[in-house]
Design an enzyme around this catalytic site. Structure first.
Site, PDB file in Angstrom:
ATOM      1  N   SER A 225       0.839  -1.201   0.000  1.00 20.36           N
ATOM      2  CA  SER A 225       0.000   0.000   0.000  1.00 20.36           C
ATOM      3  C   SER A 225       0.870   1.245   0.000  1.00 20.36           C
ATOM      4  O   SER A 225       2.003   1.228   0.512  1.00 20.36           O
ATOM      5  CB  SER A 225      -0.904   0.022   1.236  1.00 20.36           C
ATOM      6  N   TYR A 238      -2.506  -0.438  10.207  1.00 26.51           N
ATOM      7  CA  TYR A 238      -2.554  -0.886   8.819  1.00 26.51           C
ATOM      8  C   TYR A 238      -1.283  -0.478   8.083  1.00 26.51           C
ATOM      9  O   TYR A 238      -0.677  -1.281   7.367  1.00 26.51           O
ATOM     10  CB  TYR A 238      -3.789  -0.284   8.148  1.00 26.51           C
TER      11      TYR A 238
END
Length: 333
Positions: A225, A238
């Site tokens: 990501s 995350y």
């Protein structure tokens, strides 16, 4: 000490240079003032078809998010993408393959000639829809529900796929858990643990189960990501796992290189999938993706070709240990 006349010459030179710099500045300001004011640009559209732009449909889903419940359906079928046998007769496992990026990857893998196993949590209708989409491409598909944080389940998945198809060539680690937390103190240990167990343990478990079955030319493609590169103040856990996935990708690539197995990662920016409407409230969802230079989120079909590229021995045989950002452009001023 320099002679007085030399000092005087240097002083005059400095004054002349400063005056030249002011002339350049004045000329530039004049030119800019003469330019017509440009209207605010909308989102960048550079694809084969037009993609949705913010404001999007403001909708909140209950986690883990079901694609079938989204009013604004993610675009995953890539009708203008033509397959050319880049994964002909390969077998791929895709975790989180029921929806979003995973579904788009499954469709393109099938279009390139691969059979696909979809691993998902409990979104049964989404999984069946993906299975139908893969089969519409003329390839076989199996769907397997379960939790990738369970190590025994991961090993059972790999065994069942090898038993079903007789081989395993590609693993796509894509399953993820994500929830924004506005205050650091509100990030509970249970929440933190769930994120790490899904996003890190899940990738580790699946890779360790799959590696003995991959042959030279095989590939592992992890989903990282942009948050693992840039961080995100409200996605502390995350972002940490995504940074860990990037490091895991680079480390595992070196470990598996002698066996001819390549390991890479795609690091997407904002992508319109069920993950985000299940993470944000409706008003925030409406503006999802507008912060990137392209001023819109990606659609899954725009991300999936990167996974084809990294899985295909014809296209990326000299690429391993790389993190490929697909983030809607880099800003700058």
């Amino acid at each position: 000490m320099s002679p007085p006349d030399t000092q005087h010459d240097y002083k005059q030179q400095g004054e002349a240079t400063a005056e030249a710099q002011r002339r350049i500045q004045e000329d530039l300001e004049r030119r800019e003032n003469q330019q017509p004011k440009q209207a605010q640009q909308g989102a960048m559209q550079a694809g084969a078809r037009k993609y949705p732009e913010p404001p999007l449909t403001g909708q909140h889903l209950e986690t883990p998010g079901v694609e079938a419940d989204l009013a604004l359906k993610p675009m995953y079928d890539a009708p203008y993408y033509k397959g050319s046998g880049k994964l002909q007769d390969k077998v791929a496992i895709i975790t989180g393959g029921d929806s979003g990026i995973g579904r788009a990857v499954a469709v393109l893998y099938a279009r390139e000639g691969a059979d696909v196993a979809i691993v998902y949590l409990n979104e049964h209708q989404d999984a069946e829809d993906t299975k139908a989409a893969v089969e519409a491409e003329g390839r076989r598909c199996v769907v397997i529900p379960g939790d990738v944080s369970d190590r025994a389940f991961c090993f059972e998945v790999v065994k069942s796929v090898v038993d079903e198809f007789g081989r395993l060539d590609i693993l796509v680690n894509n399953a993820a858990f994500q929830l924004h937390v506005m205050e650091f103190e509100d990030l509970t240990l249970e929440h933190f643990d769930r994120t790490l167990k899904t996003n890190l343990y899940g990738y580790f478990n699946m890779a360790q189960a799959a590696a003995p079955h991959l042959q030279a030319g095989g590939a592992i493609v992890n989903t990282g990501s942009v948050t693992g590169i840039q961080g995100s103040k409200n996605l502390l856990d995350y972002s940490m796992t995504k940074g860990g996935i990037h490091a895991f990708t680079r480390s595992l690539s070196a470990h598996l290189m002698p066996k001819g197995i390549r390991v890479n990662a795609v690091a997407p920016g904002p992508v319109w999938t069920p993950l985000n409407p299940s993470d944000k409230e409706a008003p925030q969802v409406a503006h999802f993706g507008e912060q990137v230079p392209m001023k819109r989120p990606a659609q899954p079909e725009e991300i999936a070709p990167a996974y084809v590229f990294l899985a295909s021995a014809q296209m990326s045989s000299y690429i391993t240990g790389e993190i490929l950002p697909v983030i809607g452009g880099y800003g700058g001023s």
